[in-house]
Design an enzyme around this catalytic site. Structure first.
Site, PDB file in Angstrom:
ATOM      1  N   ASP A  63       0.796  -1.239   0.000  1.00 23.96           N
ATOM      2  CA  ASP A  63       0.000   0.000   0.000  1.00 23.96           C
ATOM      3  C   ASP A  63       0.827   1.287   0.000  1.00 23.96           C
ATOM      4  O   ASP A  63       1.786   1.411   0.774  1.00 23.96           O
ATOM      5  CB  ASP A  63      -0.874   0.067   1.250  1.00 23.96           C
ATOM      6  CG  ASP A  63      -1.713  -1.159   1.478  1.00 23.96           C
ATOM      7  OD1 ASP A  63      -1.666  -2.084   0.659  1.00 23.96           O
ATOM      8  OD2 ASP A  63      -2.425  -1.190   2.498  1.00 23.96           O
ATOM      9  N   ASP A 189      -5.755   1.299   9.193  1.00 25.14           N
ATOM     10  CA  ASP A 189      -5.602   2.104   7.972  1.00 25.14           C
ATOM     11  C   ASP A 189      -6.180   3.517   8.113  1.00 25.14           C
ATOM     12  O   ASP A 189      -7.057   3.924   7.328  1.00 25.14           O
ATOM     13  CB  ASP A 189      -6.232   1.400   6.766  1.00 25.14           C
ATOM     14  CG  ASP A 189      -5.740  -0.018   6.576  1.00 25.14           C
ATOM     15  OD1 ASP A 189      -4.629  -0.321   7.044  1.00 25.14           O
ATOM     16  OD2 ASP A 189      -6.458  -0.826   5.959  1.00 25.14           O
TER      17      ASP A 189
END
Length: 555
Positions: A63, A189
């Site tokens: 990511d 996140d």
């Protein structure tokens, strides 16, 4: 951020927003053989290594994290990084910087775990211009990173701050700033933005299919504001949310956009990102409708993030170009000792241009800094073709654009526009095309490359897209553009109304492009332009053939 096909854990409904006293920062780094004082060396010469898409110097990346643009015009990209292996695990925040989003300098790893039981999972970064955190009493460029600290018993939200513009970080002694009670291994996140007078965080209760929205005056004390639950496609968990104000094409108005990554369980299989246009009042997000919209119809664009600090009217997006179904077994790991790249950076905006309502338009960010030689330009190929041999382009990267004009209404439109990238040595190919008329599907086919075989490496994708007609309803037009970069292809249709990102792994380099049209109605025009693209890593490569990164930056 997730690095197994499915993380088994539990959710938690009770939120504990931790209040902390004045900061007493400490800084430690768990050194497991990973250099702390210099960037990791990288060999960017491999035949599968992209030359204009960012990829890590070596080993495994996933990511994008902490993306921001600083006041000096430097783009900062952090990323999930395992510096010790070509599979996920031992997660750190890698770091790279750029002046144009294509030429990158590898920097030292930015954030380390403190011990072998911790991992630094995904998150975001902001510039605390007004020193709301009290970390930066004498500056306006202080950077605060907000990340998930992962252990085998919990996921909590932590912060670290940087007084040197984002190159080195000190962890806040009051961490965690946000935790659940009881603890959860499925709470991660955080994406933080400045909206109005508050900091606003979106964070995922992953397996509860819920995005929590929190607010804070200082980045240290967070208050739960609302939840966004069970919307769109659920997959098996929500990850990597983000909330941003988004311009509307052709209007002075704006909407908010909430993005959510789902994995596993995407329509194409594995992982993908969906989005929701809507309104946000500072505490609650309300989507415009109940539709689930997919950001990319390929299979290799996940966990994307918008850069903090850009002009509000020009948001820029970047994603991870892989899929958790096969990201840890693609052949670049064994052949070239790296895995995964980022997508092209993309300009984005919303437009209400289809029968089903809102579209997220997504097109390549300014490519002008990497254009080299124009390889072809044909003002009208009609029902013909143009062939380009780009073997002489050192990067192996090419941009093409086809503009189709004077298209009759869908009821009578006919014909095709196709493109094929192939290898003169092995005859392998990646191809795609567009059918005019009806639902006008755009398709991509990576089945004719032979360097990777996996049951989840789906080889064909398509989407439907209705041509935008002129105001009089008598003629339409569209643009099909794309970038190929050794082992990744991205295509964009009709000014970004549809886009696809797909990786592929040939045994020999692709070096020939053919763009061909056939069966088009009379008077339909097709212009084609092809450019070679620069090798963005070439100038960064030392005489030893390695990219050393920025070894002069000091804290």
């Amino acid at each position: 951020m997730m690095f197994f096909p499915l993380i088994v854990g539990f959710g938690a409904a009770v939120v504990a927003a931790r209040t902390t006293s004045s900061p007493s920062p400490t800084s430690t780094a768990f050194d497991s053989g990973v250099p702390t004082d210099a960037p990791i060396l990288g060999d960017y010469s491999g035949p599968l290594r992209p030359q204009i898409h960012f990829s890590p110097p070596r080993n495994f990346m996933n990511d994008p994290n902490g993306c921001f643009l600083d006041a000096n015009g430097t783009w900062h990209l952090y990323y999930q990084y395992n510096p010790t292996d070509v599979v996920a695990g031992n997660q750190h925040w890698g770091h790279a910087t750029s002046q144009d989003l294509y030429h990158w300098d590898n920097q030292k790893i930015a954030i380390f775990p403190d011990n072998q039981f911790e991992q630094i999972f995904s998150g975001s970064a902001v510039i605390d211009t007004n020193n709301t955190s009290d970390f930066f009493p004498n500056q306006t460029n202080g950077v605060v990173a907000i990340y998930t600290l992962n252990t085998n018993v919990s996921q909590t939200q932590n912060i670290a701050f940087s007084v040197d513009g984002g190159y080195t970080f000190t962890k806040f002694s009051g961490n965690p700033v946000l935790a659940l009670d009881p603890p959860s291994t499925q709470f991660r996140d955080p994406k933080v933005s400045r909206i109005g007078d508050n900091w606003v965080m979106t964070v995922s209760y992953a397996q509860e299919f819920t995005i929590g929205i929190f607010t804070s005056p200082d980045l240290k004390t967070w208050t739960h504001a609302s939840n966004f639950s069970h919307h769109g496609l659920l997959g098996l968990q929500y990850e990597c949310p983000g909330l941003i104000e988004m311009p509307v094409e052709g209007s002075s108005e704006s909407l908010f956009l909430l993005i959510i990554s789902i994995n596993p369980g995407a329509p194409q299989g594995g992982s993908i990102t969906e989005y929701f246009p809507g309104t946000f009042n500072g505490t609650h997000f309300e989507p415009v409708d109940g539709a689930a919209r997919i950001a990319d119809f390929g299979k290799d664009n996940y966990a994307g993030q918008f850069f903090y600090g850009t002009d509000p009217g020009n948001p820029v997006f970047i994603g991870w170009s892989s899929n958790w179904q096969y990201s840890q077994v693609v052949p670049t790991g064994s052949l070239e000792h790296w895995r995964s790249s980022m997508s092209l950076p993309r300009k984005t905006r919303l437009a209400n241009v289809t029968r089903i309502g809102w579209d997220l338009l997504s097109t390549p960010y300014n490519l002008s800094s990497i254009f080299t030689t124009q390889l072809a330009h044909k003002s009208n190929i009609g029902n013909g073709s143009v062939e380009v041999n780009y073997k002489s382009v050192q990067s192996g990267a090419v941009y093409f654009q086809a503009n189709v004009t004077n298209i009759p209404p869908n009821a009578i439109a006919q014909g095709t526009l196709n493109f094929t990238f192939s290898s003169s040595a092995s005859k392998e190919a990646v191809k795609g095309g567009f059918f005019l008329g009806g639902d006008t599907p755009l398709w991509i086919d990576r089945s004719q490359t032979r360097g990777f075989d996996n049951p989840f490496f789906t080889d064909k994708f398509s989407t439907n897209n209705v041509i935008t007609m002129d105001a009089d309803g008598k003629a339409g037009s569209f643009t099909l553009e794309g970038v190929i970069d050794r082992s990744i292809l991205e295509v964009f249709l009709d000014n970004g109304r549809s886009s696809a990102t797909t990786t592929f792994f040939p045994t020999k380099p692709l070096d020939t492009l053919v763009v061909a049209a056939g069966g088009l109605n009379a008077n339909v025009g097709v212009s084609v332009t092809v450019w070679g693209l620069k090798d963005a890593w070439l100038a960064k490569t030392s005489q030893d053939g390695l990219v050393h990164g920025n070894i002069t930056k000091t804290a």
